[in-house]
Motif scaffolding. Structure first.
Motif, PDB file in Angstrom:
ATOM      1  N   LYS A 386       0.837  -1.207   0.000  1.00 50.07           N
ATOM      2  CA  LYS A 386       0.000   0.000   0.000  1.00 50.07           C
ATOM      3  C   LYS A 386       0.866   1.250   0.000  1.00 50.07           C
ATOM      4  O   LYS A 386       0.669   2.164  -0.792  1.00 50.07           O
ATOM      5  N   GLY A 387       1.841   1.282   0.891  1.00 50.09           N
ATOM      6  CA  GLY A 387       2.674   2.469   1.053  1.00 50.09           C
ATOM      7  C   GLY A 387       3.421   2.843  -0.223  1.00 50.09           C
ATOM      8  O   GLY A 387       3.603   4.026  -0.517  1.00 50.09           O
ATOM      9  N   PHE A 388       3.859   1.854  -0.969  1.00 50.13           N
ATOM     10  CA  PHE A 388       4.594   2.157  -2.201  1.00 50.13           C
ATOM     11  C   PHE A 388       3.660   2.263  -3.408  1.00 50.13           C
ATOM     12  O   PHE A 388       4.117   2.297  -4.554  1.00 50.13           O
ATOM     13  N   ASN A 389       2.354   2.302  -3.161  1.00 49.81           N
ATOM     14  CA  ASN A 389       1.348   2.434  -4.237  1.00 49.81           C
ATOM     15  C   ASN A 389       1.567   1.440  -5.375  1.00 49.81           C
ATOM     16  O   ASN A 389       1.510   1.801  -6.545  1.00 49.81           O
ATOM     17  N   VAL A 390       1.797   0.208  -5.017  1.00 49.86           N
ATOM     18  CA  VAL A 390       2.078  -0.791  -6.038  1.00 49.86           C
ATOM     19  C   VAL A 390       0.862  -0.984  -6.957  1.00 49.86           C
ATOM     20  O   VAL A 390       1.017  -1.171  -8.167  1.00 49.86           O
ATOM     21  N   ALA A 391      -0.344  -0.890  -6.379  1.00 47.33           N
ATOM     22  CA  ALA A 391      -1.556  -1.122  -7.174  1.00 47.33           C
ATOM     23  C   ALA A 391      -1.639  -0.172  -8.370  1.00 47.33           C
ATOM     24  O   ALA A 391      -2.176  -0.533  -9.428  1.00 47.33           O
ATOM     25  N   ASP A 392      -1.104   1.034  -8.228  1.00 47.03           N
ATOM     26  CA  ASP A 392      -1.161   2.013  -9.325  1.00 47.03           C
ATOM     27  C   ASP A 392      -0.250   1.638 -10.487  1.00 47.03           C
ATOM     28  O   ASP A 392      -0.386   2.151 -11.590  1.00 47.03           O
ATOM     29  N   LYS A 393       0.736   0.781 -10.210  1.00 44.26           N
ATOM     30  CA  LYS A 393       1.716   0.475 -11.244  1.00 44.26           C
ATOM     31  C   LYS A 393       1.317  -0.739 -12.072  1.00 44.26           C
ATOM     32  O   LYS A 393       1.825  -0.940 -13.160  1.00 44.26           O
ATOM     33  N   VAL A 394       0.454  -1.578 -11.511  1.00 45.67           N
ATOM     34  CA  VAL A 394       0.196  -2.857 -12.179  1.00 45.67           C
ATOM     35  C   VAL A 394      -1.249  -3.002 -12.649  1.00 45.67           C
ATOM     36  O   VAL A 394      -2.160  -2.364 -12.119  1.00 45.67           O
TER      37      VAL A 394
END
Ligand code: B12
Ligand code: SF4
Lengths: 440, 320
Positions: A386-394
């Motif tokens: 969540k903290g590294f906003n991984v969902a936005d990248k994939v």
């Protein structure tokens, strides 16, 4: 050894004149012992006391710097017998010995000089070259200096030869090997003239101590000790004794780094000899063989032994992009212990397969260690994602856990609704195959 | 003027421990091994009054690790050097003895049944006269299932049974006690955890001359520095007089080193790693050498060349 406040107090004028800004000489002495003030604040210290105080402040093992055009190596300045007591500071220099008579001299040194090996993100190399004067030393020095910028050590006992060769290395800090009871006077002169460091050699610590004092009296401060010894056991004994004398008895005549020739009893023993020297206090280790398969493990041993026990080597937590990942590329999760990170990153990189590598903050611990210590659990993994906003990248919300922590998969699913959680192989070596076969 | 060398005077010492029993002692071993007895930090004999004969500290020894079934995941370099023998533990043990092993470690696997385990252990015992260490496969239930019958079938041989960890030691210790064997007590790289496990094992009534301490180690490049320092700290604690750290240490550099990519993989690795075989042997040898320097009494190795080199190092260290 540092002096106590009381010992320092005895060397002060004891007049309590307050000019230093402290109410009493004793108060000032205490601050000095704690290294919170400078001796210069007291105008009345005698020359004799100044000298004694400076000596006691000097490190028990002298810091020696060898320098060439642009590169340098520092050894010495150690303060403990065992690394857990604090840490070992200045890694021993690894030098390769070459012969002046070698027709392939320049080629050999150039090849060794180009050698570079990566270990957990750090590039390691050799530190310098020892040239043995078995023929024209000056010509050899020129040839070697043309192909390397690293510090040199000259092995010769002909003073004229040394003098002219050192003349070619003006402005550098070179190591001369070696002065003994028969030639120390002339070698000390030449070392002084060229600001070189002089190795002093003897089979007996008593003689060595005697010699270093004589050489120092001739104005040479920078020395290195060759302790002799016919086998591993003798060298271990001597290097331990010399280090103890320096650290525990504050015995200045042996307060210098040491040098050890790893191939002295044959190249088949070289790796083991060098390994002991690295672990047991050598300041310089001289190798005769340029063999990457030996130099790489020795460089790694040196790094391991000299790592600060209080601070594991670690990488910054974050999302690392490997082989230009795209939105559909897989998300791999690991910890921020350097060894762990690079084990995984190197495998994936080598395979050419793109991936997002999420490095969690596990306080620099390996996967299982962090798991056992509660620093790598579902909560921390979810926090990183969540903290590294991984969902936005994939585009595909799917993460791969290390096989060793398969037990976490259920909890991670709960913490990260909407994500598919997969368990990868246990070892990073098997990741490429897993990515090809299982992740489609 | 002669220099006065500062000496470390220690109140404590490492226990002397004997592995294996000859026929006179109720076993069948041609050779038995005594380790431990150290009164100084490793090889610093100058710290201790001159000891000789029975009082002299014993030198570290080398065990070679073999398995009850041909291991499929070992480096091809090991498969090459041991050849066919890898499929026959008795044959393998013989070759290990020829390669210079002082004792054998036989690792059982999850595929063994209790009967298999007993049969393999007996075949290894008759193939070699060396003392034997037997490891279970490393899963609590299976360890107990195999080690208990092995222990009973070899009563009096003074084997070492392992590996006891905090989550599984009771059954192994109990059967070792009942049948005159020793145990290998492993804790994960921590002085206090080692101590704690030794206390638990001693509290069960295990005599103190039948415990080997395994502080766990990492390979060169993979955490060796932690194991190295824990061993130095354990040895220092022992010398300072802490009875629960005074056991000889056994470590497994072979297992650790041959797990690394440097040893396992020959292709597709950086050129700067150099020749594969030489590198792999250096990896094991250097890992083991560092651990011998930090106080190991038994190092368990896998490659014959490493055995030769580490043995050479030990000889030189002990004859200083
Ligand atoms: C070195 C070490 C330590 C060091 C710490 C090193 C560090 N900075 O992490 C120290 C001594 C401090 C330590 C401490 C502890 N340790 Co410890 N330690 C080890 C040891 C020997 C090596 C760990 C290591 O560095 N491995 C190398 C790295 C590279 O491995 P890795 O991180 O797992 O990565 C590999 C794989 O997981 C995979 N991988 C990694 N990421 C990913 C990601 C994906 C997607 C995939 C597919 C694969 C993958 O690739 C890597 C290479 O193959 C192991 C035992 C062993 N020999 O393995 C025990 C071990 C991990 N420790 C253990 C324990 C219990 C502890 C302690 C709790 C106990 C203690 N000693 O007090 C503490 C906890 C720490 C704390 N409370 O502060 C146990 C864990 C048991 C378990 N199964 O839970 C182990 C297994 C020892 C044992 N057999 O009991 N430890
Ligand atoms: S200035 Fe010097 S003499 Fe005066 S009080 Fe301070 S320490 Fe003492």
């Amino acid at each position: 050894m540092a002096l106590s406040g009381i010992q320092i107090y005895k060397m002060l004028p004891q007049t309590n004149c307050k000019e230093c800004g402290f109410p009493t000489c004793l108060a000032f002495a205490m601050k000095l012992a704690a290294k919170q003030v400078e001796l210069g604040s007291c105008p009345y210290v005698s020359e004799e006391s100044k000298k004694q105080l400076a000596e006691s402040a000097a490190p028990p093992i002298r810091l020696i710097t060898l320098r060439a055009n642009g590169t340098e190596i520092k050894v010495g300045n150690e303060v403990v017998m065992f690394r857990h007591e604090k840490t070992f500071y200045n890694k021993p220099g690894l030098f390769l010995r070459v012969k002046a008579s070698d027709p392939d001299l320049a080629k050999k040194v150039a090849a060794a000089d180009a050698y570079k090996v990566n270990y957990v993100g750090m590039d390691f190399t050799l530190d310098g070259y020892a040239i043995e004067a078995d023929s024209d030393l000056s010509a050899a020095v020129k040839a070697v200096r043309d192909v390397t910028k690293r510090p040199l050590m000259l092995i010769a006992n002909d003073v004229t030869l040394l003098d002219s060769s050192l003349g070619l290395l003006a402005g550098e800090g070179t190591l001369i090997y070696a002065g003994d009871s028969s030639n120390y006077e002339s070698l000390a002169d030449v070392a002084k003239k060229h600001k070189a460091t002089l190795v002093i050699k003897s089979d007996s610590l008593d003689d060595l101590a005697d010699l270093t004092q004589k050489v120092q009296a001739k104005g040479v401060e920078d020395m290195v000790l060759d302790l002799g010894g016919k086998n591993l056991g003798e060298w271990l004994t001597r290097s331990t004794q010399a280090r103890r004398l320096a650290l525990k008895s504050n015995f200045k005549p042996l307060g210098y780094p040491t040098i050890f020739f790893a191939a002295q009893n044959g190249v088949e023993k070289e790796a083991v000899y060098a390994a002991q020297a690295i672990a047991k206090y050598a300041g310089f280790v001289v190798l005769d063989t340029f063999a990457p398969e030996m130099i790489y493990p020795l460089l790694v041993l040196r790094e391991n032994i000299y790592t600060d026990p209080q601070k594991p080597i670690q990488v910054q937590p974050g999302v690392y992009e490997i082989n230009s990942p795209k939105p559909e590329s897989p998300v791999l999760v690991t910890t921020n212990f350097s060894i762990t990170y690079f084990a995984v990153a190197n495998e994936v990189e080598g395979s050419g397969l793109p991936a997002w590598l999420v490095v969690t903050d596990a306080e620099g611990m390996s996967v299982l260690t962090a798991w056992a210590a509660g620093k790598f659990d579902a909560e921390r993994i979810a926090k990183a994602i969540k903290g590294f906003n991984v969902a936005d990248k994939v585009s595909k919300k799917r993460i791969v856990l290390p096989g060793h922590v398969a037990v976490l998969s259920g909890e991670v699913e709960e913490e990260l609704p909407g994500w598919e959680v997969r368990v990868g192989p246990r070892e990073a070596v098997d990741l490429p195959a897993f990515m090809k076969q299982a992740l489609n | 003027m002669p220099i006065e060398i500062p000496k470390d005077k220690w109140p404590g010492s490492i226990k002397s421990i004997t592995i294996g029993a000859t026929s006179a002692e109720g076993g069948t071993r041609a050779k038995i091994i005594t380790i431990g007895g150290g009164t100084t930090m490793p090889y610093l004999q100058f710290d201790a009054p001159v000891l000789s004969g029975d009082e002299a500290p014993n030198k570290p020894v080398i065990a070679i690790e073999i398995k009850s079934h041909k291991p499929e995941d070992w480096s091809p370099l090991l498969a090459e050097v041991w050849g066919e023998a890898m499929s026959d533990p008795a044959e393998w043990a013989k070759k290990a003895e020829e390669a210079g092993a002082d004792l054998i470690v036989l690792a059982l696997t999850v595929d063994d049944s209790a009967e298999d385990a007993v049969r393999v252990v007996k075949s290894v015992l008759s193939a070699t006269g060396l003392p034997l260490i037997v490891w279970g496969p490393g899963q609590a239930e299976k360890d107990n299932e195999l080690l208990v019958p092995v222990s009973e079938a070899t009563k009096g041989e003074k084997l070492v049974l392992g590996i006891c960890e905090d989550k599984n030691y009771r059954t192994i210790v109990a059967t070792a006690m009942a049948n005159g064997h020793l145990v290998q007590a492993r804790a994960p790289m921590d002085v206090n955890l080692s101590k704690q496990l030794n206390i638990l094992i001693s509290d069960m009534g295990m005599p103190k001359d039948r415990i080997l301490m395994d502080p766990t180690t990492g390979a060169l490049g993979y955490g060796i520095e932690y194991g190295y320092s824990v061993m130095e700290r354990l040895r220092l604690a022992a010398l300072q007089g802490d009875a629960m750290t005074q056991f000889p240490m056994i470590v497994t550099p072979g297992f650790e080193a041959w797990k690394t990519k440097e040893s396992k993989v020959g292709e597709g690795v950086p050129e700067a790693w150099g020749d594969w075989t030489a590198r792999a042997i250096n990896w094991e040898t250097i890992t083991a050498t560092a651990l011998v320097e930090s106080g190991a009494d038994i190092v368990v190795l896998r490659h014959p060349e490493s055995v030769k080199r580490v043995k050479g190092a030990i000889e030189e260290l002990i004859t200083a």
